[in-house]
Design a protein around this motif. Structure first.
Motif, PDB file in Angstrom:
ATOM      1  N   GLY A  93       0.818  -1.216   0.000  1.00  0.00           N
ATOM      2  CA  GLY A  93       0.000   0.000   0.000  1.00  0.00           C
ATOM      3  C   GLY A  93       0.847   1.259   0.000  1.00  0.00           C
ATOM      4  N   LEU A  94       1.918   1.274   0.776  1.00  0.00           N
ATOM      5  CA  LEU A  94       2.797   2.443   0.832  1.00  0.00           C
ATOM      6  C   LEU A  94       3.512   2.664  -0.495  1.00  0.00           C
ATOM      7  N   THR A  95       3.935   1.581  -1.126  1.00  0.00           N
ATOM      8  CA  THR A  95       4.589   1.696  -2.435  1.00  0.00           C
ATOM      9  C   THR A  95       3.639   2.305  -3.460  1.00  0.00           C
ATOM     10  N   LEU A  96       2.404   1.846  -3.470  1.00  0.00           N
ATOM     11  CA  LEU A  96       1.429   2.393  -4.411  1.00  0.00           C
ATOM     12  C   LEU A  96       1.059   3.828  -4.065  1.00  0.00           C
ATOM     13  N   ALA A  97       1.029   4.171  -2.781  1.00  0.00           N
ATOM     14  CA  ALA A  97       0.736   5.547  -2.377  1.00  0.00           C
ATOM     15  C   ALA A  97       1.826   6.495  -2.846  1.00  0.00           C
ATOM     16  N   VAL A  98       3.069   6.109  -2.650  1.00  0.00           N
ATOM     17  CA  VAL A  98       4.183   6.959  -3.089  1.00  0.00           C
ATOM     18  C   VAL A  98       4.184   7.092  -4.601  1.00  0.00           C
TER      19      VAL A  98
ATOM     20  N   VAL B 236      -6.617   1.525  -1.380  1.00  0.00           N
ATOM     21  CA  VAL B 236      -6.387   2.508  -0.315  1.00  0.00           C
ATOM     22  C   VAL B 236      -5.048   3.215  -0.519  1.00  0.00           C
ATOM     23  N   GLY B 237      -4.022   2.481  -0.916  1.00  0.00           N
ATOM     24  CA  GLY B 237      -2.716   3.093  -1.147  1.00  0.00           C
ATOM     25  C   GLY B 237      -2.750   4.117  -2.272  1.00  0.00           C
ATOM     26  N   ILE B 238      -3.382   3.764  -3.376  1.00  0.00           N
ATOM     27  CA  ILE B 238      -3.471   4.689  -4.511  1.00  0.00           C
ATOM     28  C   ILE B 238      -4.279   5.924  -4.130  1.00  0.00           C
ATOM     29  N   LEU B 239      -5.399   5.725  -3.451  1.00  0.00           N
ATOM     30  CA  LEU B 239      -6.224   6.871  -3.047  1.00  0.00           C
ATOM     31  C   LEU B 239      -5.497   7.775  -2.060  1.00  0.00           C
ATOM     32  N   LEU B 240      -4.801   7.202  -1.099  1.00  0.00           N
ATOM     33  CA  LEU B 240      -4.061   8.033  -0.144  1.00  0.00           C
ATOM     34  C   LEU B 240      -2.969   8.850  -0.822  1.00  0.00           C
ATOM     35  N   GLY B 241      -2.269   8.240  -1.762  1.00  0.00           N
ATOM     36  CA  GLY B 241      -1.227   8.973  -2.485  1.00  0.00           C
ATOM     37  C   GLY B 241      -1.800  10.115  -3.305  1.00  0.00           C
TER      38      GLY B 241
END
Length: 155
Positions: free
Chosen positions: A50-55, A117-122
């Motif tokens: 998730g963090l990788t996709l957020a960044v 969730v990761g993509i949306l948070l980023g």
């Protein structure tokens, strides 16, 4: 070759699978049989995905419109999920359906939820900070309008 769309999608899918592979190998060799440690390692793996996709979403949303980067990230995440669910269990010494269909589909749903969730948070972080493509374009438009003198219309 790096500029081609399929390369970015494939690189993202392989990177997400690499996160899963490292987690599975750590679980297999360091924590074999310890359920609590395996659960923690699995949670850390999903957080890392998730963090990788957020960044990635944060960085890509600054440079181009969502229509340009979102399909790449989505298909890369889908490819990573397919590799994780279908190939990943072989790293642990099992098959994809070794623990039943319920475990297989729960992993699909958890992976999908963490990816979304990761993509949306980023993306939302970029929007909130005013660093996304649209906010920057509106800021440039506003500054360009301020720089021009006001046009006087004679009647």
């Amino acid at each position: 070759m790096r500029q081609q769309r399929w390369f970015r999608i494939t690189a993202l899918a392989l990177g997400l699978f690499a996160i899963n592979a490292v987690a599975r190998l750590v679980i297999r060799f360091a924590f074999d049989g310890e359920d609590d440690a395996q659960s923690i390692a699995t949670i850390v793996m999903f957080l890392a995905i998730g963090l990788t996709l957020a960044v990635l979403a944060f960085v890509r949303s600054q440079r181009e419109k969502p229509a340009g980067w979102l399909p790449d990230v989505a298909f890369g995440a889908l490819g990573g999920m397919a590799l994780t669910v279908l190939v990943g269990p072989f790293l642990s010494g099992d098959g994809p359906f070794a623990n039943g269909a319920g475990d297989f589909f729960s992993q699909v749903w958890i992976y999908g939820a963490c990816a979304i969730v990761g993509i949306l948070l980023g993306y939302w972080t970029a929007v909130v900070l005013g660093r996304d493509y649209r906010s920057r374009a509106l800021k440039a438009f506003t500054e360009a309008r301020k720089a021009r003198p006001r046009r006087v219309v004679g009647r």
